[in-house]
Design a protein around this motif. Structure first.
Motif: not given
Length: 85
Positions: A16-21
């Motif tokens: 979630q941190e890397v892809f934002g979702t």
């Protein structure tokens, strides 16, 4: 399951941190065997970085390595990554 192996849900926060979702329900198609599974079903190995492997053929789907100011991602084993909006 191997003692060093986790499932994809174990890296939900990192993804979630890397892809934002939310990524554990995103679908990933293996370039090796062609099977499509949610990322939460992948086999995850942690070491100097994170390695996601296909739970069917064990091909490496992706690698994620985080430094202090950068993140490196390879997805050579993923034919398609489907993120639902």
């Amino acid at each position: 399951m191997d003692a060093l192996m986790l499932d994809g849900n174990a890296v939900a926060g990192l993804l979630q941190e890397v892809f934002g979702t939310e990524m554990t329900t995103a679908l990933e198609t293996c370039a090796g065997c062609g099977v499509t599974e949610p990322i939460g079903a992948t086999h995850v190995y942690r070491g100097a970085g994170v390695v996601l492997r296909c739970p069917h053929c064990t091909k490496v789907l992706a690698r994620i390595v985080q430094g202090r100011t950068r993140t490196w991602i390879t997805m050579e084993g993923a034919r398609v990554l489907e993120i639902r909006s």
